[in-house]
Design an enzyme around this catalytic site. Structure first.
Site, PDB file in Angstrom:
ATOM      1  N   ASN A 138       0.910  -1.042  -0.242  1.00 19.61           N
ATOM      2  CA  ASN A 138      -0.577   0.017   0.076  1.00 19.61           C
ATOM      3  C   ASN A 138       1.087   1.369  -0.386  1.00 19.61           C
ATOM      4  O   ASN A 138       1.028   1.288   0.795  1.00 19.61           O
ATOM      5  CB  ASN A 138      -0.860  -0.269   1.536  1.00 19.61           C
ATOM      6  CG  ASN A 138      -2.085   1.475   1.334  1.00 19.61           C
ATOM      7  OD1 ASN A 138      -1.794   2.178   0.750  1.00 19.61           O
ATOM      8  ND2 ASN A 138      -2.006   1.296   2.486  1.00 19.61           N
ATOM      9  N   LYS A 153      -0.286   3.830  -0.243  1.00 18.79           N
ATOM     10  CA  LYS A 153      -0.575   5.579   0.308  1.00 18.79           C
ATOM     11  C   LYS A 153      -0.676   7.111  -0.767  1.00 18.79           C
ATOM     12  O   LYS A 153      -0.210   6.737  -1.954  1.00 18.79           O
ATOM     13  CB  LYS A 153       0.217   5.863   1.644  1.00 18.79           C
ATOM     14  CG  LYS A 153      -0.265   4.630   2.175  1.00 18.79           C
ATOM     15  CD  LYS A 153       0.463   4.727   4.037  1.00 18.79           C
ATOM     16  CE  LYS A 153       0.684   3.445   4.850  1.00 18.79           C
ATOM     17  NZ  LYS A 153       1.001   3.383   6.355  1.00 18.79           N
ATOM     18  N   HIS A 186      -8.894   0.517   5.397  1.00 16.27           N
ATOM     19  CA  HIS A 186      -7.583   1.009   6.206  1.00 16.27           C
ATOM     20  C   HIS A 186      -8.038   1.888   7.568  1.00 16.27           C
ATOM     21  O   HIS A 186      -8.692   2.727   7.215  1.00 16.27           O
ATOM     22  CB  HIS A 186      -7.386   1.025   5.065  1.00 16.27           C
ATOM     23  CG  HIS A 186      -5.193   1.797   5.229  1.00 16.27           C
ATOM     24  ND1 HIS A 186      -5.193   2.873   6.472  1.00 16.27           N
ATOM     25  CD2 HIS A 186      -4.848   0.704   5.289  1.00 16.27           C
ATOM     26  CE1 HIS A 186      -3.646   2.374   6.708  1.00 16.27           C
ATOM     27  NE2 HIS A 186      -3.336   1.368   5.840  1.00 16.27           N
ATOM     28  N   GLU A 239      -6.712   4.836   8.186  1.00 10.47           N
ATOM     29  CA  GLU A 239      -6.356   6.305   7.880  1.00 10.47           C
ATOM     30  C   GLU A 239      -7.782   6.552   7.096  1.00 10.47           C
ATOM     31  O   GLU A 239      -8.038   7.609   8.021  1.00 10.47           O
ATOM     32  CB  GLU A 239      -4.962   6.158   6.894  1.00 10.47           C
ATOM     33  CG  GLU A 239      -3.748   6.487   7.418  1.00 10.47           C
ATOM     34  CD  GLU A 239      -3.114   5.533   7.113  1.00 10.47           C
ATOM     35  OE1 GLU A 239      -2.913   5.981   5.941  1.00 10.47           O
ATOM     36  OE2 GLU A 239      -2.106   5.326   7.301  1.00 10.47           O
ATOM     37  N   GLU A 253      -4.781  -5.223  10.186  1.00 10.77           N
ATOM     38  CA  GLU A 253      -3.891  -4.624  10.598  1.00 10.77           C
ATOM     39  C   GLU A 253      -4.395  -3.230  12.531  1.00 10.77           C
ATOM     40  O   GLU A 253      -4.742  -2.921  12.562  1.00 10.77           O
ATOM     41  CB  GLU A 253      -4.305  -3.129   9.817  1.00 10.77           C
ATOM     42  CG  GLU A 253      -3.931  -3.739   8.373  1.00 10.77           C
ATOM     43  CD  GLU A 253      -3.478  -2.896   7.690  1.00 10.77           C
ATOM     44  OE1 GLU A 253      -1.846  -3.112   6.694  1.00 10.77           O
ATOM     45  OE2 GLU A 253      -4.048  -1.479   7.464  1.00 10.77           O
ATOM     46  N   GLY A 263       2.162   1.833  10.776  1.00  6.20           N
ATOM     47  CA  GLY A 263       3.463   3.545  10.199  1.00  6.20           C
ATOM     48  C   GLY A 263       4.304   3.260  11.427  1.00  6.20           C
ATOM     49  O   GLY A 263       5.074   4.747  11.955  1.00  6.20           O
ATOM     50  N   SER A 265       3.767  -2.429  10.302  1.00  7.67           N
ATOM     51  CA  SER A 265       5.304  -2.587  10.699  1.00  7.67           C
ATOM     52  C   SER A 265       5.770  -3.603  10.005  1.00  7.67           C
ATOM     53  O   SER A 265       7.389  -4.708  10.942  1.00  7.67           O
ATOM     54  CB  SER A 265       5.997  -1.930  11.635  1.00  7.67           C
ATOM     55  OG  SER A 265       5.132  -0.770  12.168  1.00  7.67           O
TER      56      SER A 265
END
Ligand code: PEP
Length: 258
Positions: A10, A12, A96, A98, A168, A174, A214
């Site tokens: 991904n 982003k 996701h 985010e 996730e 991240g 990560s």
């Protein structure tokens, strides 16, 4: 356990179409010997069309990072499933963390997107995961259940063959913080059990459940060996040719065979 593990990168909001094109060209050359992993690139919308021109001659696949749930209309700034299909997209990342936490996407939007994607003949990668506060208050299992029940509402047994789930944990995305083998094994087991309760044993056994948070070359061997982990959804480490292709090789060498 699935036939072939999946590794999805991904990107982003990184890489221009030209940067993405060169990146994928380099990866394709290094991945010629990879036959036992389904590799997916998920660039920004602007690079999809460009990158499809390389991928269409390979077994590697393309994913979008988001989609709108309507087929068309006055939705400024949005992208439809038809537009994605025309760019050669096969998978769409939905929900996701985010999107959920930065853009406040609610579960009912996520569900509408899952249904729209499936009905367009595309494959949703439905992301689920708990925040640090939820984990600390022992709510992980409940959160996964709520997100799965809401996200999969109305998805038929047949359609489940095209659904991929990505676990996730929000606190591991991240951040460099990695979920332990015990935490990953437990969450993947819980996720599979919830799918079994919602559908049946076969569907739960055959669905791909990816881990994301990560993942790097250094931790990917122990993570891919975790029971119930069928591959990875990768952010940061998917932006560099070396780390992304190394993880794919590690997955090919270490995903347990049936
Ligand atoms: C992600 O963006 O889905 C992700 C897992 O990011 P990272 O690998 O950087 O934690």
């Amino acid at each position: 356990m699935i036939n072939k593990p999946i590794v999805a990168g991904n990107w982003k909001m990184f890489k221009t179409p030209q940067e993405g094109f060169s990146f994928v060209e380099e990866c394709v050359n290094l991945l010629l010997k990879i036959k036992e992993v389904n590799v997916i690139f998920s660039p920004p919308f602007t690079a999809l069309f460009h990158i499809e021109s390389i991928l269409k001659h390979t077994p590697l696949a393309l994913a979008a990072q988001n989609v709108h749930y309507a087929d068309k209309g006055a939705f400024t700034g949005e992208i439809s499933t038809d537009m994605l299909s025309a760019c050669g997209v096969e998978y769409v990342i939905i929900g996701h963390s985010e999107r959920r936490h930065v853009f406040n996407e609610p579960n009912d939007w996520i569900n509408k997107k899952v249904l729209t994607v499936l009905r367009a003949g595309l494959k949703p990668i439905l992301c689920i995961g708990e925040t640090l506060e939820q984990r600390k208050s022992n709510e992980t299992q409940q959160v996964l259940k709520e997100q799965l029940v809401a996200g999969l509402a109305g998805v038929s047994e047949n359609e489940m063959a095209n659904v991929v789930i990505a676990y996730e944990p929000v606190w591991a995305i991240g951040t460099g913080e990695i979920a332990s083998v015990a935490q990953v094994t437990e969450a993947h087991g819980d996720t599979r059990n919830i799918v079994e309760d919602l559908y049946n044993h076969n569907i739960a056994r055959n669905i791909a459940i990816l881990y994301g948070g990560s993942v790097k070359p250094e931790n990917s061997e122990e993570l891919i060996k975790c029971p119930g982990v069928d591959g990875f959804l990768i952010g940061g480490a998917a932006l560099k040719v070396d780390s992304f292709t190394n993880i794919i090789k590690i997955v090919q060498d270490n995903y347990p065979k049936e």
